[in-house]
Design a protein around this motif. Structure first.
Motif, PDB file in Angstrom:
ATOM      1  N   GLY A 151       0.744  -1.142  -0.063  1.00 24.48           N
ATOM      2  CA  GLY A 151      -0.044  -0.035   0.118  1.00 24.48           C
ATOM      3  C   GLY A 151       0.811   1.201   0.049  1.00 24.48           C
ATOM      4  O   GLY A 151       0.220   2.341   0.117  1.00 24.48           O
ATOM      5  N   VAL A 156      -5.520  -0.172   1.405  1.00 22.33           N
ATOM      6  CA  VAL A 156      -4.655  -1.312   1.119  1.00 22.33           C
ATOM      7  C   VAL A 156      -3.666  -1.605   1.879  1.00 22.33           C
ATOM      8  O   VAL A 156      -3.216  -2.836   2.171  1.00 22.33           O
ATOM      9  CB  VAL A 156      -4.197  -0.894  -0.423  1.00 22.33           C
ATOM     10  CG1 VAL A 156      -3.126  -1.951  -0.904  1.00 22.33           C
ATOM     11  CG2 VAL A 156      -5.097  -0.475  -1.496  1.00 22.33           C
ATOM     12  N   LYS A 157      -3.235  -0.606   2.623  1.00 24.05           N
ATOM     13  CA  LYS A 157      -1.913  -0.870   3.603  1.00 24.05           C
ATOM     14  C   LYS A 157      -2.429  -1.741   4.602  1.00 24.05           C
ATOM     15  O   LYS A 157      -1.560  -2.626   4.945  1.00 24.05           O
ATOM     16  CB  LYS A 157      -1.561   0.635   4.095  1.00 24.05           C
ATOM     17  CG  LYS A 157      -0.217   0.307   5.018  1.00 24.05           C
ATOM     18  CD  LYS A 157       0.450   1.720   5.135  1.00 24.05           C
ATOM     19  CE  LYS A 157      -0.582   2.773   5.814  1.00 24.05           C
ATOM     20  NZ  LYS A 157      -0.810   2.378   7.356  1.00 24.05           N
TER      21      LYS A 157
END
Length: 273
Positions: free
Chosen positions: A112, A257-258
């Motif tokens: 991410g 996303v991270k």
């Protein structure tokens, strides 16, 4: 730095007839400056531990070094990441310098991290990941180093890792400890500034408030009371979280996303919310 540039242009129009135009164009000028030569230059994290004597020196000193660096960094981006480092290395406090930020950080740059600020600064602009149980060995290995802090921890990502660190430092809790695997999270307050995601969630909260009010009104009417119960506004919303196991379906937007979660929840359904 924004500077107005005046450009004089001559145009040829209609059979060699000349038209003179005076045009003002705003142009952004980027001035590159260099630090003074002859002094060690250093930088790093803005996570700093500064002793009182050094802080008083930085605040009150009339030394040319301190005054000059203050002036230079008045027009700099992120001065905390090098100002204190340079002053410390070039002052009488240089022997107190320790090249260690004293904390362990959970970096997973391949997950991410988009280096989205490269056009502004000379670093990626990514933040570290939250610790989860799978990162335990990284935390455990820090015991042999001179480290006192760690980041980041969020119960919404992993509540179990917080309990494990707590047990590691202070011995485990009794298994009968109330609320050991659960926590409350504030989702909304009426003084919050709303964005698109929160505005959508607020519609859900109002719907829940109306349903709750209807149930309460039915209860009041069952007691033959003459009171009228109705909802006027939602002041606060809290969610109750039990453990790290997914027991419900969450629908939202802005997928992180991270951390692999949705940061704007719009609806939750199931046995736990």
């Amino acid at each position: 730095m924004l500077q107005l540039i005046c450009i004089f242009i001559t145009l040829h129009i209609n059979f060699n007839r000349k038209l003179n135009l005076l045009i003002f164009l705003p142009i952004k000028l980027i001035l590159l400056r260099a630090l003074s030569t002859g002094i060690p230059v250093d930088g790093g994290s803005d996570w700093l531990c500064l002793n009182r004597d050094f802080v008083e020196y930085v605040v009150n000193s009339q030394d040319q070094l301190v005054k000059g660096l203050k002036k230079f960094y008045s027009y700099s981006l992120l001065p905390a990441e090098s100002f204190f480092h340079i002053v410390l290395l070039n002052s009488r406090f240089c022997q107190s310098f320790t090249d260690n930020d004293l904390h362990v950080t959970n970096w997973k740059r391949k997950l991410g991290c988009k280096c989205q600020y490269k056009h502004i600064v000379d670093w990626c602009g990514c933040s570290p990941n939250d610790f989860i149980l799978g990162d335990w060995l990284k935390l455990e290995a820090s015991s042999s180093r001179n480290l006192f802090f760690a980041r980041k921890f969020e119960p919404v990502i992993s509540h179990a890792i917080i309990n494990q660190v707590d047990a590691w430092l202070y011995t485990p809790y009794y298994s009968s400890t109330s609320g050991l695997e659960s926590y409350w999270e504030n989702r909304y307050h009426h003084k919050d500034k709303l964005d698109g995601g929160n505005a959508a969630a607020l519609t859900l909260y109002h719907a829940g408030a109306r349903l709750g009010t209807r149930a309460l009104a039915q209860l009041v009417n069952a007691e033959n009371s003459k009171c009228n119960v109705y909802a006027t506004s939602v002041l606060q919303v809290h969610s109750y979280h039990l453990g790290d196991t997914v027991k419900n379906l969450e629908v939202g937007s802005e997928f992180d996303v991270k951390e692999q979660v949705s940061s704007q929840l719009g609806w939750s359904s199931g046995s736990q919310q």
